[in-house]
Design a protein around this motif. Structure first.
Motif, PDB file in Angstrom:
ATOM      1  N   LEU A  56     -22.267   4.204 -34.590  1.00 20.15           N
ATOM      2  CA  LEU A  56     -21.776   3.640 -33.331  1.00 20.15           C
ATOM      3  C   LEU A  56     -21.247   2.223 -33.548  1.00 20.15           C
ATOM      4  O   LEU A  56     -21.874   1.404 -34.217  1.00 20.15           O
ATOM      5  CB  LEU A  56     -22.917   3.600 -32.299  1.00 20.15           C
ATOM      6  CG  LEU A  56     -22.482   3.201 -30.891  1.00 20.15           C
ATOM      7  CD1 LEU A  56     -21.607   4.268 -30.257  1.00 20.15           C
ATOM      8  CD2 LEU A  56     -23.679   2.909 -30.021  1.00 20.15           C
ATOM      9  N   LEU A  60     -15.970   1.801 -29.770  1.00 21.72           N
ATOM     10  CA  LEU A  60     -15.997   3.212 -29.357  1.00 21.72           C
ATOM     11  C   LEU A  60     -16.458   3.365 -27.906  1.00 21.72           C
ATOM     12  O   LEU A  60     -16.488   4.471 -27.372  1.00 21.72           O
ATOM     13  CB  LEU A  60     -16.926   4.009 -30.281  1.00 21.72           C
ATOM     14  CG  LEU A  60     -16.589   3.974 -31.774  1.00 21.72           C
ATOM     15  CD1 LEU A  60     -17.651   4.699 -32.579  1.00 21.72           C
ATOM     16  CD2 LEU A  60     -15.220   4.585 -32.037  1.00 21.72           C
ATOM     17  N   LEU A  61     -16.819   2.246 -27.290  1.00 23.89           N
ATOM     18  CA  LEU A  61     -17.428   2.294 -25.951  1.00 23.89           C
ATOM     19  C   LEU A  61     -16.422   2.046 -24.838  1.00 23.89           C
ATOM     20  O   LEU A  61     -15.356   1.471 -25.058  1.00 23.89           O
ATOM     21  CB  LEU A  61     -18.555   1.275 -25.867  1.00 23.89           C
ATOM     22  CG  LEU A  61     -19.678   1.419 -26.896  1.00 23.89           C
ATOM     23  CD1 LEU A  61     -20.685   0.294 -26.738  1.00 23.89           C
ATOM     24  CD2 LEU A  61     -20.363   2.777 -26.795  1.00 23.89           C
ATOM     25  N   THR A  66     -20.776   3.588 -21.943  1.00 22.87           N
ATOM     26  CA  THR A  66     -20.867   4.939 -22.519  1.00 22.87           C
ATOM     27  C   THR A  66     -19.788   5.113 -23.601  1.00 22.87           C
ATOM     28  O   THR A  66     -18.807   4.358 -23.636  1.00 22.87           O
ATOM     29  CB  THR A  66     -20.670   6.023 -21.435  1.00 22.87           C
ATOM     30  OG1 THR A  66     -19.381   5.827 -20.834  1.00 22.87           O
ATOM     31  CG2 THR A  66     -21.750   5.932 -20.374  1.00 22.87           C
ATOM     32  N   VAL A  67     -19.990   6.116 -24.437  1.00 20.46           N
ATOM     33  CA  VAL A  67     -19.005   6.415 -25.485  1.00 20.46           C
ATOM     34  C   VAL A  67     -17.781   7.056 -24.843  1.00 20.46           C
ATOM     35  O   VAL A  67     -17.915   7.916 -23.963  1.00 20.46           O
ATOM     36  CB  VAL A  67     -19.619   7.368 -26.540  1.00 20.46           C
ATOM     37  CG1 VAL A  67     -18.598   7.731 -27.606  1.00 20.46           C
ATOM     38  CG2 VAL A  67     -20.849   6.735 -27.177  1.00 20.46           C
ATOM     39  N   VAL A  71     -13.569   9.807 -28.309  1.00 20.11           N
ATOM     40  CA  VAL A  71     -14.212   9.658 -29.621  1.00 20.11           C
ATOM     41  C   VAL A  71     -14.766  11.002 -30.076  1.00 20.11           C
ATOM     42  O   VAL A  71     -14.555  11.422 -31.225  1.00 20.11           O
ATOM     43  CB  VAL A  71     -15.344   8.605 -29.555  1.00 20.11           C
ATOM     44  CG1 VAL A  71     -16.105   8.544 -30.868  1.00 20.11           C
ATOM     45  CG2 VAL A  71     -14.790   7.240 -29.188  1.00 20.11           C
ATOM     46  N   PRO A 106     -24.654   5.936 -25.384  1.00 17.84           N
ATOM     47  CA  PRO A 106     -24.503   5.582 -26.808  1.00 17.84           C
ATOM     48  C   PRO A 106     -25.757   5.845 -27.628  1.00 17.84           C
ATOM     49  O   PRO A 106     -26.861   5.571 -27.172  1.00 17.84           O
ATOM     50  CB  PRO A 106     -24.172   4.087 -26.758  1.00 17.84           C
ATOM     51  CG  PRO A 106     -24.652   3.616 -25.443  1.00 17.84           C
ATOM     52  CD  PRO A 106     -24.581   4.769 -24.503  1.00 17.84           C
TER      53      PRO A 106
END
Lengths: 163, 135
Positions: A56, A60-61, A66-67, A71, A106
């Motif tokens: 992580l 990427l957030l 949250t992701v 991704v 995440p």
């Protein structure tokens, strides 16, 4: 046995050790965008499978912490395409990708695994799953890919016909 | 193209969109458009736009369109992407349309076109609407 590598190291010291099929798969697992998001790939020598790891990182957030779903879509597209490329020695072009998301919170690390479901001529279907570090499923996908296998290469169709 | 366009503040707050280089514009008719100038970093080794970029763009435009309408946070449950044409350079644009808006769920579809209006990819998704009263 798994051999681990990061896309950034392809073409350097480690590549000589890889056989031709693995090199095709490594090369065609989506190098530029693959590197840009920080994926780490692993070959599974036991069959037509490919394992991908993603630590992580902040980029990427999303704004809510949250992701980003993209991704996981990217990860599943790479892992399925790489396994199919490995099996057919051909670049796998994505035609359709269907993803179900279960948990976007995440996690420390993500691992994607895939298996090939069906191959008919140039068209191959695979499924992929993403787990967190505790093996909890966070996303699952089915993808259909178009390949262009060479007659001299091992194709999924031939193996299926033989089987 | 709309005469007045404003960048969505979401762009500066969302690290992933920033990382990929998506530009979010809100047009006069309140439609949201995402634009991406394709760079080498967006390509696969076949030198075409990576499938993950299409998926990211389609999910982003669908969720932004939905957030704009329902003024709530949303979470994707399912995303389907059809890849229709390969592209290697230029600017692509994504737009979305809400097909069904319920209290807790919504169905949204979207499309990516290139500068010549060629359809590059289509997406559809099911979203959960996270209303403050739902907690």
């Amino acid at each position: 046995m798994h051999s681990k590598r990061n896309g950034k190291n392809n073409g350097e010291n480690g590549e000589d050790a890889l056989d031709r099929r693995v090199r095709v798969e490594a090369n065609e697992s989506g190098a530029s965008f693959y590197d840009y998001l920080g994926f780490i790939g692993e070959d599974d020598d036991s069959g037509h499978s490919f394992r991908l790891e993603l630590p992580l990182q902040h980029f990427l957030l999303q704004e809510d912490g949250t992701v980003h779903p993209g991704v996981f879509a990217t990860m599943l597209d790479i892992v399925m395409g790489a396994a199919i490329s490995k099996a057919t020695s051909s670049f796998a072009v994505t035609i359709n990708l269907n993803i179900s998301y279960f948990d976007l919170d995440p996690k420390q690390t993500y691992i994607a695994e895939t298996s090939i479901l069906f191959g008919d001529g140039k068209y191959v279907t695979a499924d992929g799953v993403i787990y967190d570090q505790n093996r909890k499923t966070v996303a699952k996908a089915t993808g259909t890919f178009k390949t262009n296998p060479k007659s001299s290469s091992i194709s999924i169709d031939k193996e299926m016909e033989a089987g | 193209m709309s005469a007045t366009q404003q960048k969505n503040t979401c762009f500066t707050k969302n690290p992933f969109l920033d990382h990929l280089g998506f530009e979010i514009e809100k047009q006069d008719n309140k439609d949201i458009v995402i634009k991406l100038s394709i760079d080498l970093k967006h390509l696969n080794t076949n030198k075409t736009l990576h499938g993950g970029v299409h998926a990211s763009m389609l999910d982003t435009i669908q969720s932004l369109a939905l957030k704009e309408v329902c003024q709530s946070n949303v979470a994707v449950m399912n995303l389907n992407v059809q890849y229709l044409s390969a592209i290697s350079s230029g600017v692509v644009s994504a737009r979305a349309r809400i097909n069904m808006l319920g209290y807790k769920t919504a169905a949204v579809e979207s499309a990516i076109h290139d500068e010549q209006d060629v359809l590059i990819a289509k997406g559809s998704g099911i979203y959960k609407i996270i209303r403050s009263s739902n907690k």
